[in-house]
Each structure stands twice: as structure tokens, then as C-alpha cells.
Scaffold this motif. Structure first.
Motif, PDB file in Angstrom:
ATOM      1  N   GLY A 167     -23.654  27.638  -6.861  1.00 40.75           N
ATOM      2  CA  GLY A 167     -22.562  28.318  -7.664  1.00 40.75           C
ATOM      3  C   GLY A 167     -22.556  29.965  -7.830  1.00 40.75           C
ATOM      4  O   GLY A 167     -21.860  31.047  -8.139  1.00 40.75           O
ATOM      5  N   SER A 168     -24.064  30.207  -7.246  1.00 39.32           N
ATOM      6  CA  SER A 168     -24.383  31.384  -7.918  1.00 39.32           C
ATOM      7  C   SER A 168     -25.245  32.361  -6.435  1.00 39.32           C
ATOM      8  O   SER A 168     -25.963  31.757  -5.877  1.00 39.32           O
ATOM      9  CB  SER A 168     -25.257  31.904  -8.734  1.00 39.32           C
ATOM     10  OG  SER A 168     -26.081  31.311  -8.854  1.00 39.32           O
ATOM     11  N   GLU A 169     -25.437  33.495  -6.231  1.00 37.78           N
ATOM     12  CA  GLU A 169     -25.914  33.824  -5.784  1.00 37.78           C
ATOM     13  C   GLU A 169     -27.773  33.196  -5.838  1.00 37.78           C
ATOM     14  O   GLU A 169     -28.371  32.905  -5.077  1.00 37.78           O
ATOM     15  CB  GLU A 169     -26.474  35.833  -5.594  1.00 37.78           C
ATOM     16  CG  GLU A 169     -27.771  36.134  -4.363  1.00 37.78           C
ATOM     17  CD  GLU A 169     -27.476  37.438  -5.067  1.00 37.78           C
ATOM     18  OE1 GLU A 169     -28.098  38.321  -3.594  1.00 37.78           O
ATOM     19  OE2 GLU A 169     -26.704  38.239  -5.225  1.00 37.78           O
TER      20      GLU A 169
ATOM     21  N   MET B 208     -19.091  33.172 -15.267  1.00 36.50           N
ATOM     22  CA  MET B 208     -19.986  32.527 -16.481  1.00 36.50           C
ATOM     23  C   MET B 208     -20.702  31.384 -15.957  1.00 36.50           C
ATOM     24  O   MET B 208     -21.339  30.517 -16.539  1.00 36.50           O
ATOM     25  CB  MET B 208     -18.639  32.622 -17.342  1.00 36.50           C
ATOM     26  CG  MET B 208     -19.766  31.310 -18.486  1.00 36.50           C
ATOM     27  SD  MET B 208     -18.555  31.630 -20.030  1.00 36.50           S
ATOM     28  CE  MET B 208     -17.815  29.541 -19.242  1.00 36.50           C
ATOM     29  N   ILE B 209     -19.792  30.296 -14.844  1.00 33.66           N
ATOM     30  CA  ILE B 209     -20.221  29.188 -14.279  1.00 33.66           C
ATOM     31  C   ILE B 209     -21.278  29.592 -13.578  1.00 33.66           C
ATOM     32  O   ILE B 209     -22.844  29.111 -13.733  1.00 33.66           O
ATOM     33  CB  ILE B 209     -19.125  28.492 -13.279  1.00 33.66           C
ATOM     34  CG1 ILE B 209     -18.154  28.344 -14.573  1.00 33.66           C
ATOM     35  CG2 ILE B 209     -19.592  27.564 -12.529  1.00 33.66           C
ATOM     36  CD1 ILE B 209     -16.999  27.889 -13.306  1.00 33.66           C
TER      37      ILE B 209
ATOM     38  N   PHE C 214     -14.946  25.216  -7.046  1.00 29.61           N
ATOM     39  CA  PHE C 214     -13.370  25.033  -7.579  1.00 29.61           C
ATOM     40  C   PHE C 214     -12.593  26.200  -8.302  1.00 29.61           C
ATOM     41  O   PHE C 214     -11.327  26.207  -8.307  1.00 29.61           O
ATOM     42  CB  PHE C 214     -12.847  24.046  -8.124  1.00 29.61           C
ATOM     43  CG  PHE C 214     -13.529  22.240  -7.278  1.00 29.61           C
ATOM     44  CD1 PHE C 214     -13.337  22.143  -5.798  1.00 29.61           C
ATOM     45  CD2 PHE C 214     -14.236  21.713  -8.052  1.00 29.61           C
ATOM     46  CE1 PHE C 214     -14.374  21.090  -5.186  1.00 29.61           C
ATOM     47  CE2 PHE C 214     -14.873  20.280  -7.390  1.00 29.61           C
ATOM     48  CZ  PHE C 214     -14.365  20.468  -5.527  1.00 29.61           C
ATOM     49  N   ALA C 215     -13.201  26.636  -9.068  1.00 35.28           N
ATOM     50  CA  ALA C 215     -13.010  27.670  -9.627  1.00 35.28           C
ATOM     51  C   ALA C 215     -12.815  29.083  -9.711  1.00 35.28           C
ATOM     52  O   ALA C 215     -12.178  29.789  -9.187  1.00 35.28           O
ATOM     53  CB  ALA C 215     -14.038  27.827 -11.064  1.00 35.28           C
ATOM     54  N   ASP C 216     -13.591  29.072  -8.140  1.00 34.30           N
ATOM     55  CA  ASP C 216     -14.183  30.749  -7.393  1.00 34.30           C
ATOM     56  C   ASP C 216     -14.545  30.454  -6.020  1.00 34.30           C
ATOM     57  O   ASP C 216     -15.812  29.724  -5.917  1.00 34.30           O
ATOM     58  CB  ASP C 216     -15.029  31.314  -8.089  1.00 34.30           C
ATOM     59  CG  ASP C 216     -15.221  32.866  -7.309  1.00 34.30           C
ATOM     60  OD1 ASP C 216     -14.356  33.225  -6.727  1.00 34.30           O
ATOM     61  OD2 ASP C 216     -15.745  33.065  -7.902  1.00 34.30           O
ATOM     62  N   ASP C 217     -13.423  30.117  -5.497  1.00 32.69           N
ATOM     63  CA  ASP C 217     -14.058  30.035  -3.741  1.00 32.69           C
ATOM     64  C   ASP C 217     -15.082  31.066  -3.119  1.00 32.69           C
ATOM     65  O   ASP C 217     -15.646  31.028  -2.052  1.00 32.69           O
ATOM     66  CB  ASP C 217     -12.979  29.811  -3.289  1.00 32.69           C
ATOM     67  CG  ASP C 217     -11.722  30.495  -3.230  1.00 32.69           C
ATOM     68  OD1 ASP C 217     -11.661  32.036  -2.981  1.00 32.69           O
ATOM     69  OD2 ASP C 217     -10.316  30.662  -2.675  1.00 32.69           O
TER      70      ASP C 217
END
Length: 359
Positions: free
Chosen positions: A67-69, A1-2, A98-101
Motif C-alpha cells: 500500500g505504499s512505496e 493516510m493509509i 481498494f481505496a487507491d488503485d
């Protein structure tokens, strides 16, 4: 979602740039032309120091994304542009990391493509000291930006609603990390009261991040069902007004971002007291629409044109732009009067100026 939200932010930010601009108040600041003030181009130097570190020019690529591709690819291209032009660069908010390394590479590429450049990590004011240290380590960062975005969070459908802990957390981070801390707004401006507090908290630099650039209230409102926060889209102070509000504060370096769209805006911001200026949305649109080579060419042209402007204005260094006479008009003049700032004083700053107008 982020990751989806980060992609949404990029799409909406680029769309804003394509659609046109909000007023940035730079058009209400004019240099008073002195025909014999010019110097030799060879005597002009753009280099300076920020937070004790050398910068090639008073310009940097401000925090945008990650935070994304898709945003990782944008960061790669931004990092290449920074490397090729020598500009410092900041990451976008590292909350996604921080939410998803597993998204670490979308940020780490800023250092991978720019191994010797000045890189800033970007965190929110709720980040823990340990998270900030992780961010700095991931990017081998030379500084850390803490972004303040209460208005954006309120309008954001899934945003934070708790801000009371920000001041204490900024103090903790400033005291604990080993790199300089820069605190920035995301487009609603830092007031004199805020910058004075940041100075007392030990923050090295404040980026006033004023209204006039990417409008995150509009972006988040567009993401809301019903778009019922349109009234917040004009919130805050412009970058120009923020610079005027903090012009006499010492002990903290002032940076300027928000609505910087040309080398002339850079010169205006420096003349108003900024040590350096940051650009995000304008550079992002060029990158997305025209590619990395076009962005590199744009930045090189900006640096050349800034140096040429300084030649005409008689400023050998960025700091010497503070001696230039400025005419403040329109909403900017009104802001000055409401905040107890004398706008006329800015038109008599050069060494040979005098309030005796017909001597």
C-alpha cells in the motif's frame, strides 16, 4: 493516510521483534523423547497438499504489508525469498488498493517476482465480492485470505466499529470466488466455536492466528494519543491453545500462525494439528535488519532443521508428527482443563505408548 499507516505498522512490528517477545505458549509444549524412534533422513519428506494444491513444505510467509512505496519494496523482497525457497506467500491487507488503485504495484510485485509460486491475496471481512475478485485477479492468486481483526480495529484510532456483517459477507465471498478461501485471525486467536462456524460456511482453511506474535493491539495503542488501550495488549488465545481447542474438528484444514519463531515451533504446531505454519514478524525483522539473502538463508535453514527434527522424531511426513507424544505444561495445561481437553492423552499418542507406565 493509509500508506502512512502501513509504514507505521511495519515500523512498529519490527520494533516489537527487536525489543523481545510476548509469551507464545510454545515453550509449554515439549516432545517426549524416545531414543530409538529415529528414522533415516532420506525417508523424510516435507511436501504436502493444502486446499488441494501442492506445497513444498508445511511453512508459508504470512501476510504482512503493501500500500505504499516502502511496503512495495518489502513485498518485492519477500516475493524473491518465496521464489528462492519455494514457500507460499500471502499479501498484506489489500484495503489500500481498494481505496487507491495507484498502489497496485506494491501488491502485484508478489506475483511479478514469483510467477510460479503459490500466492494468497488478503482482504478484510467487509470487502465486497467484486473487490475480492479484483484482488485475486491482480495477484493471479491461488487463494484468498480473509483476515479477522476486530480487536485491532477497536484499538486503531481510525478503525472500523461495525462487525455484525462479517459472517454473512464471509459466506458471500466463499460462495462467489473461484479460489479457496482461508480465514485468519491477526493475532488474537480463533476459538473452536469460530472455526466450527467457518467450516459450516464452506471456508477451506482456518489460520488460527493466535496471541504470541506481532501484537496489533500494542501497535495500534502506540499510535493513539494517550495510549489508553494498554489493557487490551494481552487479549486472546495463544496459537498453541487455539490448536488444542480445535484439535478434533474435521472438514476444514487448520493452519497456525502467531509466535512461530523456530523450526521447533513449526514442529510443535504440526504435532498439535496444524497442516502448515505461517511466519510474518520474525521473517520481517530479518529482512529489514539483514536483507533478502539473509532471509533466504534463514528459511532454508528452517526447512533443513525441520526435516532433521522429523528424522529424530520418526515422522516421515508432516502428518506423522500427530503420532508424537507431547508434554503439555503450565498455562497450556490449565487451558486444556478449563476447556475440557485431556492434556495427559497427548503424552500417550505414539503407537507403543500406554497409560500402563511401568509395563
Amino acid at each position: 493516510m493509509i500508506g502512512n499507516r502501513k509504514d507505521d505498522h511495519v515500523r512498529h512490528a519490527v520494533d516489537q521483534q527487536r525489543e523481545g517477545h510476548d509469551s507464545n505458549d510454545f515453550e509449554s509444549v515439549a516432545f517426549l523423547h524416545h531414543a530409538c524412534a529415529g528414522i533415516d533422513y532420506a525417508d523424510v519428506a516435507l511436501s504436502l497438499e493444502i486446499t488441494g494444491k501442492p506445497w513444498a513444505a508445511p511453512l508459508f510467509i504470512n501476510g504482512m504489508t503493501g500500500g505504499s512505496e516502502r511496503t512495495g519494496q518489502i513485498n518485492r523482497e519477500l516475493a524473491i525469498a518465496a521464489r528462492e525457497t519455494g514457500l507460499p506467500i500471502a499479501s498484506g491487507s489489500m484495503s489500500a488498493y481498494f481505496a487507491d488503485d495507484t498502489v497496485a504495484d506494491s501488491y502485484r510485485v508478489l506475483r511479478g517476482e514469483n510467477p510460479r509460486g503459490f500466492v494468497m491475496a488478503n482482504v478484510n471481512a467487509n470487502a465486497t465480492v467484486e473487490q475480492v475478485r479484483r484482488a485475486v485477479a491482480l495477484l493471479e492468486a491461488d487463494a484468498v485470505q480473509i483476515h479477522l481483526n476486530a480487536v485491532q480495529e477497536i484499538v486503531m484510532p481510525e478503525g472500523d466499529r461495525s462487525f455484525a456483517g462479517w459472517p454473512r459477507q464471509i459466506e458471500r465471498i466463499t460462495q462467489a470466488v473461484e479460489v479457496p478461501v482461508v480465514v485468519k485471525e491477526v493475532g488474537f486467536g480463533l476459538s473452536r466455536r469460530t472455526v466450527r462456524w467457518l467450516r459450516e460456511a464452506g471456508v477451506a482453511a482456518a489460520d488460527v492466528g493466535g496471541r504470541g506474535g506481532t501484537n496489533f493491539a500494542r501497535i495500534e495503542n502506540n499510535r493513539r494519543t494517550g495510549a489508553d488501550f494498554s489493557f487490551a495488549q494481552g487479549w486472546g488465545q495463544s496459537t498453541v491453545c487455539c490448536l488444542l481447542d480445535v484439535s478434533d474438528l474435521t472438514g476444514i484444514e487448520i493452519l497456525a500462525s502467531g509466535g512461530v519463531r523456530s523450526p521447533l515451533d513449526v514442529a510443535r504446531a504440526l504435532a498439535l494439528g496444524a497442516k502448515a505454519t505461517g511466519v510474518a514478524g520474525h521473517f520481517l525483522r530479518i529482512l529489514v535488519d539483514q536483507g533478502t539473502d539473509a532471509l533466504v538463508t534463514t528459511i532454508e535453514n528452517w526447512l533443513e532443521q525441520l526435516r532433521q527434527l522429523m528424522t529424530v522424531l520418526g515422522a516421515r511426513t508432516p502428518d506423522e508428527l500427530l503420532r508424537c507424544d507431547l508434554l503439555l505444561t503450565g498455562d497450556v495445561e490449565s487451558f486444556c482443563r478449563l476447556r475440557g481437553i485431556d492434556p495427559m492423552a497427548y503424552s500417550f499418542r505414539s503407537p507403543d505408548s500406554s497409560v500402563r507406565r511401568h509395563s
